[in-house]
Design an enzyme around this catalytic site. Structure first.
Site, PDB file in Angstrom:
ATOM      1  N   LEU A  10       5.216  -9.685 -13.556  1.00  0.00           N
ATOM      2  CA  LEU A  10       4.606  -8.598 -13.937  1.00  0.00           C
ATOM      3  C   LEU A  10       4.272  -7.320 -13.184  1.00  0.00           C
ATOM      4  O   LEU A  10       3.344  -6.417 -13.295  1.00  0.00           O
ATOM      5  CB  LEU A  10       3.059  -9.318 -14.337  1.00  0.00           C
ATOM      6  CG  LEU A  10       3.145 -10.434 -15.355  1.00  0.00           C
ATOM      7  CD1 LEU A  10       1.585 -11.051 -15.384  1.00  0.00           C
ATOM      8  CD2 LEU A  10       3.711 -10.294 -16.537  1.00  0.00           C
ATOM      9  N   ILE A  35       1.818 -15.176 -10.746  1.00  0.00           N
ATOM     10  CA  ILE A  35       0.572 -15.782 -10.318  1.00  0.00           C
ATOM     11  C   ILE A  35      -0.571 -15.532 -11.333  1.00  0.00           C
ATOM     12  O   ILE A  35      -1.648 -16.269 -11.312  1.00  0.00           O
ATOM     13  CB  ILE A  35       0.521 -15.636  -8.727  1.00  0.00           C
ATOM     14  CG1 ILE A  35      -0.816 -16.469  -8.150  1.00  0.00           C
ATOM     15  CG2 ILE A  35      -0.318 -14.140  -8.689  1.00  0.00           C
ATOM     16  CD1 ILE A  35      -1.007 -16.850  -6.722  1.00  0.00           C
ATOM     17  N   ASP A  50       2.802 -19.855  -9.061  1.00  0.00           N
ATOM     18  CA  ASP A  50       2.458 -19.784  -7.685  1.00  0.00           C
ATOM     19  C   ASP A  50       3.648 -19.719  -6.807  1.00  0.00           C
ATOM     20  O   ASP A  50       4.230 -21.087  -6.627  1.00  0.00           O
ATOM     21  CB  ASP A  50       1.227 -20.256  -7.118  1.00  0.00           C
ATOM     22  CG  ASP A  50       1.093 -19.792  -5.630  1.00  0.00           C
ATOM     23  OD1 ASP A  50       1.801 -19.210  -5.159  1.00  0.00           O
ATOM     24  OD2 ASP A  50      -0.292 -19.943  -5.139  1.00  0.00           O
ATOM     25  N   ILE A  51       4.302 -18.979  -6.440  1.00  0.00           N
ATOM     26  CA  ILE A  51       5.462 -19.084  -5.698  1.00  0.00           C
ATOM     27  C   ILE A  51       5.587 -19.972  -4.339  1.00  0.00           C
ATOM     28  O   ILE A  51       6.568 -20.537  -3.938  1.00  0.00           O
ATOM     29  CB  ILE A  51       6.389 -17.935  -5.221  1.00  0.00           C
ATOM     30  CG1 ILE A  51       7.807 -18.101  -4.829  1.00  0.00           C
ATOM     31  CG2 ILE A  51       5.681 -17.009  -4.496  1.00  0.00           C
ATOM     32  CD1 ILE A  51       8.869 -18.937  -5.813  1.00  0.00           C
ATOM     33  N   TYR A 140       5.680  -6.522   7.052  1.00  0.00           N
ATOM     34  CA  TYR A 140       6.585  -6.281   5.808  1.00  0.00           C
ATOM     35  C   TYR A 140       8.088  -6.164   6.039  1.00  0.00           C
ATOM     36  O   TYR A 140       8.840  -7.237   5.809  1.00  0.00           O
ATOM     37  CB  TYR A 140       6.176  -5.219   4.719  1.00  0.00           C
ATOM     38  CG  TYR A 140       6.957  -5.018   3.550  1.00  0.00           C
ATOM     39  CD1 TYR A 140       7.020  -6.024   2.531  1.00  0.00           C
ATOM     40  CD2 TYR A 140       7.656  -3.834   3.564  1.00  0.00           C
ATOM     41  CE1 TYR A 140       7.715  -5.676   1.441  1.00  0.00           C
ATOM     42  CE2 TYR A 140       8.627  -3.601   2.444  1.00  0.00           C
ATOM     43  CZ  TYR A 140       8.539  -4.346   1.237  1.00  0.00           C
ATOM     44  OH  TYR A 140       9.164  -4.177   0.311  1.00  0.00           O
TER      45      TYR A 140
HETATM   46  P1  NAD Z   1       4.526  -5.658  -7.105  1.00  0.00           P
HETATM   47  O1  NAD Z   1       3.440  -5.891  -6.110  1.00  0.00           O
HETATM   48  O2  NAD Z   1       4.421  -4.754  -8.285  1.00  0.00           O
HETATM   49  O3  NAD Z   1       4.941  -6.949  -8.240  1.00  0.00           O
HETATM   50  C1  NAD Z   1       4.916  -8.133  -7.416  1.00  0.00           C
HETATM   51  C2  NAD Z   1       4.195  -9.317  -8.227  1.00  0.00           C
HETATM   52  O4  NAD Z   1       4.197 -10.624  -7.901  1.00  0.00           O
HETATM   53  C3  NAD Z   1       3.150  -9.017  -8.893  1.00  0.00           C
HETATM   54  O5  NAD Z   1       3.052  -9.061 -10.423  1.00  0.00           O
HETATM   55  C4  NAD Z   1       2.195 -10.113  -8.482  1.00  0.00           C
HETATM   56  O6  NAD Z   1       1.148 -10.634  -9.284  1.00  0.00           O
HETATM   57  C5  NAD Z   1       3.173 -11.278  -8.222  1.00  0.00           C
HETATM   58  N1  NAD Z   1       2.816 -12.248  -7.035  1.00  0.00           N
HETATM   59  C6  NAD Z   1       2.113 -11.834  -6.132  1.00  0.00           C
HETATM   60  N2  NAD Z   1       1.817 -13.208  -5.490  1.00  0.00           N
HETATM   61  C7  NAD Z   1       2.563 -14.077  -6.036  1.00  0.00           C
HETATM   62  C8  NAD Z   1       2.752 -15.756  -6.011  1.00  0.00           C
HETATM   63  N3  NAD Z   1       2.188 -16.519  -5.121  1.00  0.00           N
HETATM   64  N4  NAD Z   1       3.258 -16.293  -6.884  1.00  0.00           N
HETATM   65  C9  NAD Z   1       3.921 -15.837  -7.905  1.00  0.00           C
HETATM   66  N5  NAD Z   1       3.785 -14.286  -8.371  1.00  0.00           N
HETATM   67  C10 NAD Z   1       3.174 -13.488  -7.212  1.00  0.00           C
HETATM   68  O7  NAD Z   1       6.041  -5.610  -6.385  1.00  0.00           O
HETATM   69  P2  NAD Z   1       7.249  -4.859  -6.709  1.00  0.00           P
HETATM   70  O8  NAD Z   1       7.263  -3.247  -6.345  1.00  0.00           O
HETATM   71  O9  NAD Z   1       7.655  -5.172  -8.254  1.00  0.00           O
HETATM   72  O10 NAD Z   1       8.363  -5.651  -5.798  1.00  0.00           O
HETATM   73  C11 NAD Z   1       9.041  -6.419  -6.096  1.00  0.00           C
HETATM   74  C12 NAD Z   1       9.971  -6.782  -5.089  1.00  0.00           C
HETATM   75  O11 NAD Z   1      10.595  -5.902  -4.549  1.00  0.00           O
HETATM   76  C13 NAD Z   1       9.169  -7.282  -3.827  1.00  0.00           C
HETATM   77  O12 NAD Z   1       9.970  -8.182  -2.905  1.00  0.00           O
HETATM   78  C14 NAD Z   1       9.245  -5.900  -2.734  1.00  0.00           C
HETATM   79  O13 NAD Z   1       9.099  -6.162  -1.615  1.00  0.00           O
HETATM   80  C15 NAD Z   1      10.462  -5.473  -3.216  1.00  0.00           C
HETATM   81  N6  NAD Z   1      10.836  -4.050  -3.102  1.00  0.00           N
HETATM   82  C16 NAD Z   1       9.938  -3.331  -3.938  1.00  0.00           C
HETATM   83  C17 NAD Z   1      10.097  -1.935  -3.773  1.00  0.00           C
HETATM   84  C18 NAD Z   1       9.147  -0.734  -4.469  1.00  0.00           C
HETATM   85  O14 NAD Z   1       9.205   0.530  -4.166  1.00  0.00           O
HETATM   86  N7  NAD Z   1       8.414  -1.372  -5.596  1.00  0.00           N
HETATM   87  C19 NAD Z   1      11.046  -1.363  -2.641  1.00  0.00           C
HETATM   88  C20 NAD Z   1      11.590  -2.288  -2.011  1.00  0.00           C
HETATM   89  C21 NAD Z   1      11.516  -3.631  -2.161  1.00  0.00           C
HETATM   90  N1  SER Z   2       8.415   0.826  -1.344  1.00  0.00           N
HETATM   91  C1  SER Z   2       8.161  -0.034  -0.566  1.00  0.00           C
HETATM   92  C2  SER Z   2       6.930   0.125   0.261  1.00  0.00           C
HETATM   93  O1  SER Z   2       6.569   1.129   0.417  1.00  0.00           O
HETATM   94  C3  SER Z   2       9.491  -0.230   0.271  1.00  0.00           C
HETATM   95  O2  SER Z   2       9.855  -1.391   0.477  1.00  0.00           O
HETATM   96  O3  SER Z   2       6.427  -0.885   0.692  1.00  0.00           O
END
Ligand code: NAD
Ligand code: SER
Length: 313
Positions: A10, A35, A50-51, A140
């Site tokens: 989500l 979650i 919950d992962i 992180y």
């Molecule tokens: P986000 O925070 O938007 O989404 C994370 C989702 O994980 C949320 O919907 C949250 O409810 C869910 N979550 C949290 N704890 C949980 C748990 N215990 N069990 C199950 N679900 C859980 O993050 P995102 O931006 O979609 O990022 C996803 C992945 O990509 C992450 O690993 C992040 O580090 C990586 N990433 C994202 C970006 C970015 O710019 N968005 C950049 C680099 C890496």
């Molecule tokens: N967009 C992410 C952050 O700022 C990069 O992993 O945390």
């Protein structure tokens, strides 16, 4: 093949990846989990998970005959600094639970995202290479670098087909970001349209690697669909779109919204951004599995504004 499970479905990436996977595999072949419950109905099956709960994950894999997992659950960089031990616990335990599930069940393929946050102040800032000094200064980044090592370890020791990308900051209009240092690059569009004013929490000239979400989804599916012999890195691939500073993004938005103004008031996220690269060398992704981005700053800005329902020039 068996079904695909998206964990953390989500969030910013998951909500867009789901639609792409529905299209690729068929809606009944994709299980979304998070979650929290969805705030509005989603197309396919949803399971609350919950992962951190490895037994529940393994039960879900058996129940739905899961063959492939995208594990997107994590705490991002800025939020992680507010509660470092929790960020470490979630980011590491979530990954280890997924890798262990692959070692012990029919699950055979994992996608787990890493980040540009694996780099640190001693990494080369321009065109940061795949291999170089890496000493991340955020919890992180530390969790992502450790995670990359665990991915490679499970691939080499147990033959787990785990694949990973070091995403840059991701920009999207369908859902909001969840607590990263690059979030301003999404928030700024919403505020430019609503209030014609925004205050960035970074200095005007802080350049960071970024990518538009359609390219990130395309890269993710290209990596996961590539023949196994093309995946030569089992830690994580550098991935680049384009780089810009807040003032460059503001100038681009002003091409479409001339009345838009912006202030710069750096906070704790400035130090995080200062420790990250300006730009990324993704030659290995291009060579190994044919990666090529399609959006640049101008094209992304135009598409963001158009989709957020604003007239363009
Ligand atoms: P986000 O925070 O938007 O989404 C994370 C989702 O994980 C949320 O919907 C949250 O409810 C869910 N979550 C949290 N704890 C949980 C748990 N215990 N069990 C199950 N679900 C859980 O993050 P995102 O931006 O979609 O990022 C996803 C992945 O990509 C992450 O690993 C992040 O580090 C990586 N990433 C994202 C970006 C970015 O710019 N968005 C950049 C680099 C890496
Ligand atoms: N967009 C992410 C952050 O700022 C990069 O992993 O945390």
């Amino acid at each position: 093949m068996g079904k695909t499970l998206v964990i953390g479905a989500l969030g910013q990436i998951g909500s867009e990846l789901l639609d792409a996977l529905y299209e690729l595999r068929g809606v009944d072949q994709v299980i979304a989990s998070d979650i929290r419950f969805p705030s509005s109905p989603i197309k396919g099956t949803f399971e609350k998970l919950d992962i951190m709960d490895r037994e529940a994950l393994i039960a879900l894999i058996h129940q739905h005959d899961i063959e492939e997992v995208y594990n997107l659950a994590a705490i991002l960089s800025a939020k992680g600094e507010k509660n470092p031990l929790f960020a470490w616990e979630l980011n590491m335990t979530g990954l280890i639970n997924t890798l262990e599930a692959a070692r012990t069940t029919s699950l055979s393929r994992i996608f787990w995202p890493s980040s540009i946050a694996v780099f640190g102040p001693n990494s080369p800032r321009d065109m940061t290479p795949q291999f170089c000094p890496m000493d991340p200064s955020t919890v992180y980044g530390i969790s992502k670098l450790a995670g990359e090592r665990w991915c490679e370890y499970y691939a080499l020791k147990y033959g787990v087909d785990v694949r990973s990308l070091r995403y840059p900051g991701l920009i999207s209009y369908k859902s909001l970001p969840g607590g990263g240092t690059t979030d301003y690059a999404v928030d700024i569009f919403h505020e430019a349209i609503k209030h014609a004013q925004y205050t960035v929490y970074l200095s005007a000239d802080t350049s960071l690697p970024m990518m538009y979400m359609p390219d990130a989804i395309n890269a993710t599916l290209s990596l996961m669909e590539a023949p196994v012999e093309q995946i030569k890195l089992r830690s994580s691939y550098n991935l680049a779109g384009f780089s810009f500073s807040p003032s460059e993004l503001v100038a681009e938005i002003q091409q479409h919204l001339p009345a838009f103004t912006c202030d710069y008031v750096p906070d704790f996220r400035q130090a995080i951004a200062d420790s990250w690269p300006d730009s990324i060398d993704d030659a290995r992704a291009r060579e190994d599995w044919g990666w090529k981005p399609t959006f640049d700053l101008a094209k992304m800005t135009q598409d963001m504004l158009a989709n957020l329902k604003v007239g363009t020039v």
